[in-house]
Design an enzyme around this catalytic site. Structure first.
Site, mmCIF file in Angstrom:
data_model
loop_
_atom_site.group_PDB
_atom_site.id
_atom_site.type_symbol
_atom_site.label_atom_id
_atom_site.label_comp_id
_atom_site.label_asym_id
_atom_site.label_seq_id
_atom_site.Cartn_x
_atom_site.Cartn_y
_atom_site.Cartn_z
ATOM 1 N N LYS A 8 0.950 -1.094 -0.169
ATOM 2 C CA LYS A 8 0.044 0.115 -0.112
ATOM 3 C C LYS A 8 0.974 1.310 -0.032
ATOM 4 O O LYS A 8 2.154 1.305 0.544
ATOM 5 C CB LYS A 8 -0.878 0.085 0.998
ATOM 6 N N GLY A 96 7.370 1.664 4.999
ATOM 7 C CA GLY A 96 5.844 2.329 5.027
ATOM 8 C C GLY A 96 5.212 1.857 3.911
ATOM 9 O O GLY A 96 4.118 2.485 3.498
ATOM 10 N N GLY A 99 4.143 -3.826 3.878
ATOM 11 C CA GLY A 99 4.687 -5.536 3.453
ATOM 12 C C GLY A 99 4.205 -6.492 4.415
ATOM 13 O O GLY A 99 3.195 -7.340 3.859
ATOM 14 N N GLY A 100 4.549 -6.390 5.687
ATOM 15 C CA GLY A 100 3.970 -7.454 6.710
ATOM 16 C C GLY A 100 2.769 -7.380 6.914
ATOM 17 O O GLY A 100 2.020 -8.577 6.885
ATOM 18 N N ASP A 134 -2.290 -1.434 10.027
ATOM 19 C CA ASP A 134 -2.543 -1.662 8.787
ATOM 20 C C ASP A 134 -3.179 -2.970 8.060
ATOM 21 O O ASP A 134 -3.550 -2.858 6.976
ATOM 22 C CB ASP A 134 -1.333 -1.282 7.977
HETATM 23 O O1 C5P Z 1 0.007 -1.805 14.777
HETATM 24 P P1 C5P Z 1 1.425 -1.965 14.367
HETATM 25 O O2 C5P Z 1 2.038 -3.356 15.135
HETATM 26 O O3 C5P Z 1 1.575 -1.889 12.834
HETATM 27 O O4 C5P Z 1 2.123 -0.730 15.086
HETATM 28 C C1 C5P Z 1 3.355 -0.688 15.016
HETATM 29 C C2 C5P Z 1 3.764 0.595 16.097
HETATM 30 O O5 C5P Z 1 3.722 1.712 15.520
HETATM 31 C C3 C5P Z 1 2.682 0.555 17.356
HETATM 32 O O6 C5P Z 1 3.435 -0.182 18.387
HETATM 33 C C4 C5P Z 1 2.860 2.089 17.680
HETATM 34 O O7 C5P Z 1 4.177 2.447 18.442
HETATM 35 C C5 C5P Z 1 2.847 2.614 16.177
HETATM 36 N N1 C5P Z 1 1.535 3.206 15.697
HETATM 37 C C6 C5P Z 1 0.887 4.109 16.216
HETATM 38 N N2 C5P Z 1 -0.281 4.594 15.747
HETATM 39 C C7 C5P Z 1 -0.850 3.912 14.848
HETATM 40 C C8 C5P Z 1 -0.240 2.775 14.108
HETATM 41 C C9 C5P Z 1 1.067 2.627 14.764
HETATM 42 O O8 C5P Z 1 1.333 4.852 17.431
HETATM 43 N N3 C5P Z 1 -1.932 4.117 14.433
#
Ligand code: C5P
Length: 284
Positions: A8, A96, A99-100, A134
Site C-alpha cells: 500500500k 511504510g 509489506g508485513g 494497517d
Molecule cells: O499496529 P502496528 O503493530 O503496525 O504498529 C506498530 C507500532 O507503531 C505501534 O506499536 C505504535 O508504536 C505505532 N503506531 C501508532 N499509531 C498507529 C499505528 C502504529 O502509534 N496508528
C-alpha cells in the site's frame, strides 16, 4: 493456492490525536499498488512457513506476521487444520509500504478459503486489527479513507491506474521509532485531507499533487536524511510530486505515464537497490 499480497501507499497521512495506549489517531488516504509478495498455500497437517526473496532476511521469527495470522485464525475458528505457507518476499521491510501487513491479510484471506471457515468480513477485520493497525486496510484493498488507528475504513471508488515509482533509501525506519520521534516534536495542527479525497474521487492529478501531504515526513527525514535525497531524485526524474509513504522510509513519485515511470525507475536503480516502477490498482 496462490495469493498476492499487495503493498500500500499513502496519498496522505495526517496525525489527528493520540490514544491513552499510545497509538496515534490518523486520517489517511490509502491505496493498493501493483508491487506484491506472493504466498503459496497448500493443505498440511501442521503449520509451517518458508520464505525466499531479497527482503527475506529482514523478518525474524517473532515478527513473522504470516505465522501469527495463521495461528490467530486457527484459534479464533477452533480448527485443527494446518497449512504449508511459502512466501516470496519482494516488498521491502521498514518502508511504510505495509509489506508485513499485506502478508498477514493475505494469510487470513487464503486460510479462510482453504479451511472453508466462511468467517464473515467483519470478524476477519477484527482479527486483522489485532495483528496490526494497517492489516484491516490490506484486507480490504483498493482506495480508502482510513481513520482511527487504521480500523475505520471508508472504501472509495478507485479508478484509473496512476503510474508510480517507489524508492527506498538504504536504511529502513521502524514505525514505533518514527511515532516516538514525532511525539517529541508534534506538528501544531493536522491539515484537512478532504481536498485530497475530492481530488482522488475525480482523479484530478494536479489537484491531487497540490493537496497531498504526510505529517510524519519531516520527522522521518530527521531520522533518515537520505529520504530527502530520494525525494529530490524522483523530482529530478520528472515526478509530478514526490512524497514519503506511511512512516517511511520509502518515497513515492507520481509520474505522467507508465513509460516515464519505467525510465525514472531505471535511472534510480543505477544508484539505489530498492526501486520499483509500479502503479495504483483498483482492488486486490
Ligand atoms: O499496529 P502496528 O503493530 O503496525 O504498529 C506498530 C507500532 O507503531 C505501534 O506499536 C505504535 O508504536 C505505532 N503506531 C501508532 N499509531 C498507529 C499505528 C502504529 O502509534 N496508528
Amino acid at each position: 493456492m496462490v495469493v498476492h499480497a499487495h503493498a500500500k501507499v499513502n496519498w496522505s497521512l495526517a496525525v489527528t490525536g493520540i490514544r491513552e495506549d499510545g497509538y496515534h489517531l490518523l486520517d489517511m488516504l490509502m491505496q493498493t499498488v501493483d508491487l506484491s509478495d506472493t504466498l503459496l498455500v497448500t493443505p498440511a497437517s501442521g503449520l509451517s512457513f518458508t520464505m525466499e526473496g531479497d527482503a527475506a532476511g529482514a523478518i525474524s521469527e517473532g515478527d513473522n506476521l504470516v505465522l501469527q495470522a495463521a495461528r490467530l485464525l486457527r484459534a479464533a475458528s477452533n480448527t485443527q487444520q494446518g497449512a504449508a505457507i511459502h512466501l516470496v518476499k519482494r516488498i521491502p521491510a521498514g518502508a511504510g509500504l505495509g509489506g508485513g501487513s499485506a502478508d498477514a491479510a493475505a494469510t487470513l484471506r487464503a486460510l479462510n478459503t482453504l479451511w472453508e471457515l466462511n468467517m464473515p468480513p467483519q470478524a476477519l477485520a477484527d482479527l486483522a486489527l489485532f495483528l496490526g493497525a494497517d492489516v484491516p486496510f490490506c484486507l480490504a484493498g483498493g482506495l480508502a479513507r482510513v481513520r482511527g488507528i487504521g480500523e475505520e475504513i471508508t472504501q472509495l471508488p478507485s479508478a484509473p491506474e496512476i503510474p508510480l515509482v517507489i524508492l527506498q533509501p538504504e536504511g529502513g525506519l521502524s514505525t514505533p521509532a518514527v511515532f516516538r520521534a514525532y511525539d517529541a516534536q508534534p506538528a501544531p495542527a493536522a491539515p484537512s485531507i478532504d481536498a485530497v479525497e475530492a481530488a482522488l474521487l475525480c482523479w484530478d492529478i494536479p489537484a491531487l499533487t497540490d493537496s497531498m501531504s504526510n505529517m510524519l515526513q519531516p520527522t522521518a527525514v530527521g531520522l533518515c536524511p537520505e529520504i530527502s535525497v530520494c525525494l529530490d531524485a524522483l523530482t529530478a526524474q520528472g515526478a509530478l510530486h514526490a512524497q514519503m509513504t506511511g512512516s517511511g522510509s520509502a518515497v513515492i513519485g507520481i509520474f505522467p505515464t507508465e513509460d516515464h515511470a519505467a525510465r525514472a525507475a531505471a535511472a534510480c536503480q543505477a544508484v539505489w537497490k530498492k526501486c520499483w516502477a509500479t502503479k495504483s490498482i483498483a482492488s486486490l
